[in-house]
Write a protein that holds these residues in place. Structure first.
Motif, mmCIF file in Angstrom:
data_model
loop_
_atom_site.group_PDB
_atom_site.id
_atom_site.type_symbol
_atom_site.label_atom_id
_atom_site.label_comp_id
_atom_site.label_asym_id
_atom_site.label_seq_id
_atom_site.Cartn_x
_atom_site.Cartn_y
_atom_site.Cartn_z
ATOM 1 N N ALA A 143 42.248 53.370 0.267
ATOM 2 C CA ALA A 143 41.900 53.424 -1.160
ATOM 3 C C ALA A 143 41.527 54.843 -1.570
ATOM 4 N N GLY A 144 40.766 55.550 -0.719
ATOM 5 C CA GLY A 144 40.388 56.928 -1.024
ATOM 6 C C GLY A 144 41.585 57.858 -1.044
ATOM 7 N N ALA A 145 42.468 57.720 -0.046
ATOM 8 C CA ALA A 145 43.662 58.569 0.009
ATOM 9 C C ALA A 145 44.585 58.307 -1.183
ATOM 10 N N ARG A 146 44.702 57.042 -1.566
ATOM 11 C CA ARG A 146 45.543 56.691 -2.720
ATOM 12 C C ARG A 146 44.979 57.298 -4.007
ATOM 13 N N ALA A 147 43.639 57.286 -4.135
ATOM 14 C CA ALA A 147 43.007 57.880 -5.316
ATOM 15 C C ALA A 147 43.241 59.391 -5.356
ATOM 16 N N ILE A 148 43.109 60.047 -4.194
ATOM 17 C CA ILE A 148 43.341 61.490 -4.133
ATOM 18 C C ILE A 148 44.798 61.816 -4.454
ATOM 19 N N TRP A 149 45.712 61.005 -3.927
ATOM 20 C CA TRP A 149 47.139 61.228 -4.183
ATOM 21 C C TRP A 149 47.460 61.114 -5.671
ATOM 22 N N SER A 150 46.712 60.269 -6.385
ATOM 23 C CA SER A 150 46.961 60.089 -7.813
ATOM 24 C C SER A 150 46.579 61.326 -8.620
ATOM 25 N N LEU A 151 45.833 62.262 -8.001
ATOM 26 C CA LEU A 151 45.405 63.482 -8.698
ATOM 27 C C LEU A 151 46.391 64.631 -8.539
ATOM 28 N N ARG A 152 47.526 64.359 -7.896
ATOM 29 C CA ARG A 152 48.436 65.461 -7.575
ATOM 30 C C ARG A 152 48.963 66.175 -8.821
ATOM 31 N N ARG A 153 48.980 65.514 -9.978
ATOM 32 C CA ARG A 153 49.440 66.157 -11.211
ATOM 33 C C ARG A 153 48.277 66.634 -12.072
#
Length: 249
Positions: free
Chosen positions: A180-190
């Motif tokens: 869940a944490g990694a997915r949230a961080i990945w969503s910030l890539r833009r």
């Protein structure tokens, strides 16, 4: 939606009273539930458990969070009743999480209630919710992690405190926390300024796990419960040939 939560709270309260009236006194189908009571009693007695010289209060406990919540409530009611109260609160949180997910998915009418009912009757869920262990709490933690991180970035960064807490509810939930944490961080890539949001995420995550981590370190000298090592010795799994262990995995 708040009306549904109130109805659910009423149902859980009636269920708790009926459960208590039917039993007459707290009783559990699994002996593991009494290990929880033993851990709570040891924690309240002090640093050393007199019944097993050299042991620690949390030795054998899988969930430090579950033990701590019951220990806190045991100052108000006897340990067995505190255990029943925690089981009921966990069931409420689990079913409320199902209603939250149903709302977020756009379900209306009777469907959220039917989905919550399905969450009780499916498989052995009903037994897991009343077994006196941390299972119901873990089920609630999983549901609320799915609900809060559905976006995948939560509405408020305080939700990351749950990711720091859930590994101390059940150690294997650390995998869900990481995903869940990694997915949230990945969503910030833009995102043009991701660093401040990641700092807030880290701070809330550390805050969520700080207290149980400190209590485990003070009592056990480690960040992981010793129950896994106890089971390993009991089942003599360390003596199993490496090929057999690989097949089990």
């Amino acid at each position: 939606m708040s009306r549904r939560y109130l109805i659910l709270a009423g149902v859980c309260l009636v269920a708790l009273l009926a459960w208590a009236l039917w039993l007459g006194q707290p009783d559990w189908p699994l002996d593991d539930a009494y290990i929880v009571q033993h851990s709570v009693a040891g924690l309240r007695a002090g640093a050393v458990d007199a019944r097993f010289p050299g042991s620690t209060p949390l030795q054998g406990a899988t969930s430090v969070v579950h033990v701590l919540v019951i220990a806190a409530l045991s100052f108000l009611v006897p340990i067995g009743w505190a255990q029943m109260l925690v089981a009921t609160l966990a069931a409420f949180a689990y079913l409320a999480g199902i209603l939250k997910l149903a709302k977020d998915e756009g379900l209306s009418g009777p469907w959220p209630g039917l989905l919550a009912l399905l969450g009780i009757v499916s498989g052995f869920n009903s037994i897991h919710l009343v077994n006196g262990l941390e299972t119901g709490m873990a089920m609630a933690a999983i549901i609320w992690t799915l609900a809060l991180f559905r976006s995948p970035w939560p509405v408020h960064p305080a939700a990351f405190a749950l990711l720091g807490l859930i590994p101390f509810i059940r150690p294997e939930l650390a995998a869900l926390s990481l995903v869940a944490g990694a997915r949230a961080i990945w969503s910030l890539r833009r995102d043009n300024t991701p660093l401040p949001r990641m700092v807030r995420m880290a701070c809330w995550g550390l805050a969520g796990g700080l207290l149980p981590a400190l209590i485990l370190l003070v009592n056990e000298g480690a960040l992981l419960p010793t129950t896994a090592a106890a089971k390993s010795m009991f089942f003599i799994s360390a003596c199993t040939p490496l090929g057999g262990r690989r097949m089990t995995v």
